[in-house]
Design an enzyme around this catalytic site. Structure first.
Site, PDB file in Angstrom:
ATOM      1  N   MET A 229      50.000  39.321  42.122  1.00  0.00           N
ATOM      2  CA  MET A 229      49.224  38.803  40.991  1.00  0.00           C
ATOM      3  C   MET A 229      47.758  38.660  41.362  1.00  0.00           C
ATOM      4  O   MET A 229      46.869  38.919  40.540  1.00  0.00           O
ATOM      5  CB  MET A 229      49.801  37.469  40.516  1.00  0.00           C
ATOM      6  CG  MET A 229      51.112  37.575  39.775  1.00  0.00           C
ATOM      7  SD  MET A 229      51.548  36.050  38.890  1.00  0.00           S
ATOM      8  CE  MET A 229      51.864  34.937  40.276  1.00  0.00           C
ATOM      9  N   HIS A 230      47.482  38.255  42.604  1.00  0.00           N
ATOM     10  CA  HIS A 230      46.094  38.146  43.048  1.00  0.00           C
ATOM     11  C   HIS A 230      45.415  39.512  43.033  1.00  0.00           C
ATOM     12  O   HIS A 230      44.232  39.622  42.688  1.00  0.00           O
ATOM     13  CB  HIS A 230      46.037  37.540  44.448  1.00  0.00           C
ATOM     14  CG  HIS A 230      46.028  36.048  44.453  1.00  0.00           C
ATOM     15  ND1 HIS A 230      45.849  35.287  45.590  1.00  0.00           N
ATOM     16  CD2 HIS A 230      46.181  35.158  43.443  1.00  0.00           C
ATOM     17  CE1 HIS A 230      45.888  34.007  45.271  1.00  0.00           C
ATOM     18  NE2 HIS A 230      46.096  33.907  43.984  1.00  0.00           N
ATOM     19  N   GLU A 231      46.149  40.538  43.426  1.00  0.00           N
ATOM     20  CA  GLU A 231      45.581  41.882  43.412  1.00  0.00           C
ATOM     21  C   GLU A 231      45.181  42.278  41.990  1.00  0.00           C
ATOM     22  O   GLU A 231      44.199  42.998  41.784  1.00  0.00           O
ATOM     23  CB  GLU A 231      46.584  42.883  43.988  1.00  0.00           C
ATOM     24  CG  GLU A 231      46.044  44.286  44.153  1.00  0.00           C
ATOM     25  CD  GLU A 231      44.845  44.354  45.093  1.00  0.00           C
ATOM     26  OE1 GLU A 231      43.968  45.224  44.852  1.00  0.00           O
ATOM     27  OE2 GLU A 231      44.770  43.553  46.052  1.00  0.00           O
ATOM     28  N   PHE A 234      42.366  38.603  41.005  1.00  0.00           N
ATOM     29  CA  PHE A 234      41.349  37.959  41.836  1.00  0.00           C
ATOM     30  C   PHE A 234      40.054  38.761  41.891  1.00  0.00           C
ATOM     31  O   PHE A 234      38.979  38.214  42.156  1.00  0.00           O
ATOM     32  CB  PHE A 234      41.873  37.751  43.255  1.00  0.00           C
ATOM     33  CG  PHE A 234      41.484  36.440  43.870  1.00  0.00           C
ATOM     34  CD1 PHE A 234      40.158  36.113  44.115  1.00  0.00           C
ATOM     35  CD2 PHE A 234      42.444  35.511  44.218  1.00  0.00           C
ATOM     36  CE1 PHE A 234      39.812  34.904  44.693  1.00  0.00           C
ATOM     37  CE2 PHE A 234      42.108  34.308  44.790  1.00  0.00           C
ATOM     38  CZ  PHE A 234      40.789  33.999  45.023  1.00  0.00           C
TER      39      PHE A 234
END
Length: 249
Positions: A229-231, A234
């Site tokens: 999800m960060h990829e 973010f």
């Protein structure tokens, strides 16, 4: 002599206390604080006399989450929150851990505290998982531990809304932890630690391994999903702007 940012000391028979006291950085996850916490838990693992850990902060701060530099580093793909396994130190500790959150627990700092076996909050302090305020999805195992410890409804509300909650409000919302005036948190923690330390160390380790076994098994997959999800979230330019704006306040 300079005061260490993480203080480790035995405060009673079988009771060891870790105090986070990076006053310059208000207990954000500075490199010094991260290294100090990892070293403290490694030292505890090697000591066969310890039976219970109290993890706490200083004054009005328990733990304040990521620094501006660390968040920008993740944004620039130079790092991620999994380095050092900070989020799971209390979970992976062989003996029971008490999070005496006498002060503010913010972002990953609050999530880290929730991985302890016992949690104590203060009525005056602010608790928040404010990841989405910066525009990126939560990390540090927050998407797992908040719904598990606080309940799905409140957990999802805190994760998505990213609002601030005083301990007194969480108490009214029915969180299953002791919530008390800040000045009483540590006394409660010491009393609880003494009760725990009366038990045989081997039995404490055996029971904790059983009680948290499912969490230890399930957490790695959650961490993988949070990194994915960060990829996706973010590296937005808006996230960089929000980090700079919010830390500038």
């Amino acid at each position: 002599m300079l005061q260490p940012v993480v203080d480790l000391r035995e405060v009673g028979p079988g009771i060891v206390q870790i105090t986070m006291q990076d006053k310059i950085n208000k207990n954000t996850f500075s490199i010094e604080l991260i290294k100090g916490l990892i070293h403290a838990f490694e030292s505890i693992k090697k000591n066969v006399n310890y039976k219970v850990v109290i993890l706490t902060g200083y004054d009005n701060y328990f733990s304040s989450g990521g620094t501006k530099e660390s968040l920008l580093s993740i944004h620039e793909r130079k790092n991620d929150f999994t380095v050092g396994g900070l989020y799971s130190l209390a979970l992976e500790c062989d003996i029971p851990v008490i999070s005496a959150m006498q002060g503010h627990g913010i972002g990953g700092g609050f999530a880290m505290g929730l991985f302890a076996d016992f949690i104590i909050l203060s009525r005056e302090s602010v608790y928040t998982t404010n990841f989405m305020k910066y525009g990126f999805t939560p990390g540090m195992g927050a998407t797992y531990i908040l719904p598990k410890k606080l309940g799905v409804s409140l957990g999802h509300e805190m994760l998505i809304g990213a609002c601030n909650y005083r301990g007194s409000e969480l108490e009214r919302r029915g969180v299953p932890f002791p919530v008390m005036p800040r000045q009483e948190v540590m006394n409660y923690a010491y009393d609880l630690a003494q009760e725990i330390a009366e038990k045989p160390r081997h039995s404490l380790i055996t029971l904790k391994e059983h009680l948290v076994g499912d969490i230890r098994k399930e957490l790695p997959l959650v961490i993988e999903q949070e990194v994915i999800m960060h990829e996706k979230t973010f590296h937005q330019e808006e996230v960089k702007i929000r980090i700079n704006e919010l830390f500038g306040k």
